[in-house]
Design an enzyme around this catalytic site. Structure first.
Site, PDB file in Angstrom:
ATOM      1  N   THR A 143      -8.256  -9.859   4.088  1.00  0.00           N
ATOM      2  CA  THR A 143      -8.603 -10.054   2.436  1.00  0.00           C
ATOM      3  C   THR A 143      -9.943 -10.158   3.276  1.00  0.00           C
ATOM      4  O   THR A 143     -10.589 -10.123   3.820  1.00  0.00           O
ATOM      5  CB  THR A 143      -7.930 -11.625   2.498  1.00  0.00           C
ATOM      6  N   HIS A 169       1.282  -4.582   7.817  1.00  0.00           N
ATOM      7  CA  HIS A 169       1.980  -5.949   8.431  1.00  0.00           C
ATOM      8  C   HIS A 169       1.940  -4.683  10.325  1.00  0.00           C
ATOM      9  O   HIS A 169       3.042  -4.178   9.902  1.00  0.00           O
ATOM     10  CB  HIS A 169       2.595  -6.178   8.372  1.00  0.00           C
ATOM     11  N   THR A 185       4.655  11.927   8.275  1.00  0.00           N
ATOM     12  CA  THR A 185       6.029  11.988   8.090  1.00  0.00           C
ATOM     13  C   THR A 185       6.267  12.386  10.301  1.00  0.00           C
ATOM     14  O   THR A 185       5.696  13.114  10.597  1.00  0.00           O
ATOM     15  CB  THR A 185       6.802  13.658   8.148  1.00  0.00           C
ATOM     16  N   ALA A 189      -7.253 -12.370  13.120  1.00  0.00           N
ATOM     17  CA  ALA A 189      -6.590 -13.042  13.089  1.00  0.00           C
ATOM     18  C   ALA A 189      -6.704 -13.252  14.925  1.00  0.00           C
ATOM     19  O   ALA A 189      -6.453 -12.073  14.577  1.00  0.00           O
ATOM     20  CB  ALA A 189      -5.606 -13.864  12.514  1.00  0.00           C
ATOM     21  N   SER A 226      -7.120  -7.896  -1.284  1.00  0.00           N
ATOM     22  CA  SER A 226      -6.407  -7.071  -0.178  1.00  0.00           C
ATOM     23  C   SER A 226      -6.930  -5.224  -0.108  1.00  0.00           C
ATOM     24  O   SER A 226      -7.188  -5.177  -0.950  1.00  0.00           O
ATOM     25  CB  SER A 226      -4.648  -6.935   0.191  1.00  0.00           C
ATOM     26  N   CYS A 274      -3.547  -5.127   6.701  1.00  0.00           N
ATOM     27  CA  CYS A 274      -3.944  -5.859   5.340  1.00  0.00           C
ATOM     28  C   CYS A 274      -4.836  -6.540   5.749  1.00  0.00           C
ATOM     29  O   CYS A 274      -3.969  -7.859   6.554  1.00  0.00           O
ATOM     30  CB  CYS A 274      -2.191  -6.042   4.433  1.00  0.00           C
ATOM     31  N   PHE A 311       0.446  -1.324  -0.183  1.00  0.00           N
ATOM     32  CA  PHE A 311       0.031   0.149  -0.368  1.00  0.00           C
ATOM     33  C   PHE A 311       0.996   1.334  -0.231  1.00  0.00           C
ATOM     34  O   PHE A 311       2.464   1.670   0.473  1.00  0.00           O
ATOM     35  CB  PHE A 311      -0.464   0.283   1.071  1.00  0.00           C
TER      36      PHE A 311
END
Length: 232
Positions: free
Chosen positions: A59, A113, A158, A75, A50, A57, A2
């Site tokens: 599914t 992630h 930033t 999960a 995704s 991220c 991404f």
């Protein structure tokens, strides 16, 4: 992959625990399902695609095109590492579709992630900018550097200031961004999903592989210097 440029804010339809999740062998197991209502995300969406939900991220497992709703599974590891388990019906979430190969990247490379969460400890306004101060565990803060990239709830931002003694960093949002993402809606004490720049983690891993050899060489050089001193 991404870019950290949020495309829209979606609205949580439901977050529920289910005991009828079908496993690979046909048996059923318990799991958590999140459903989100969105417009842009449904454009070109397909089962298995995704979608970045507030920096995570995920599914797509169900698509309800008539009602503009998609479902994703969460999960246990995702619930442990992120703030998604605290979402409620009506909660706003940042959304971004996976980036296209060869497309422009106006942010930075975001994997979706999440490394962990930080806690908002202060907010203040500087003219038309909104500054936010975030407390972070030292194990995560070591990857955060002034003027470096960081993804916050999926938004490429930033870093402004980093205090490694008091374990916090600050960032600011320009007037345009404030209206496009969920972060300004959060209050002091709420959590943010954080993904540090992956380049920092790769650099640490590469250095860890050569550090023992460097230390060994330094030891050998020291021993040679002692031998030379004795000979002279």
């Amino acid at each position: 992959m991404f870019t950290g440029i949020v495309e829209e804010m979606g609205s949580v339809v439901s977050l529920e625990k289910r005991d009828d999740m079908v496993m690979w062998d046909g048996s059923t197991g318990e799991g958590t399902e999140l459903k989100v209502k969105a417009d842009i995300m449904m454009d070109g969406a397909y089962l298995g695609c995704s979608i970045c939900v507030s920096g995570v991220c995920l599914t797509a497992t169900q698509l309800d095109e008539a009602n503009q709703i998609f479902a994703v599974g969460l999960a246990p590891e995702t619930l442990r590492k992120t703030n998604l388990g605290t979402l409620k019906e009506g909660s706003a979430v940042n959304l971004e579709r996976a980036s296209e190969i060869g497309g422009r990247n106006s942010g930075h490379f975001v994997q979706g992630h999440v490394d962990g969460t930080g806690t908002i400890v202060d907010k203040w306004v500087d003219e038309d900018s909104l500054f936010i101060k975030v407390e972070v565990p030292p194990s995560l803060l070591k990857y955060v550097v002034p003027k470096g990239f960081i993804a916050i709830d999926g938004t490429s931002l930033t870093v402004c200031e980093v205090d490694y003694v008091n374990n916090y960093f600050t960032f600011m949002l320009i007037e345009y961004t404030q209206k496009k993402i969920v972060v300004p809606l959060k209050e002091v004490g709420e959590q943010l999903n954080l993904e540090v720049d992956v380049l920092g983690k790769y650099a640490e891993s590469a250095l860890a592989a050569v550090t023992p050899r460097i230390e060994e060489l330094e030891k050998e050089v020291g021993e040679l210097k002692e031998m030379i001193k004795k000979l002279t």
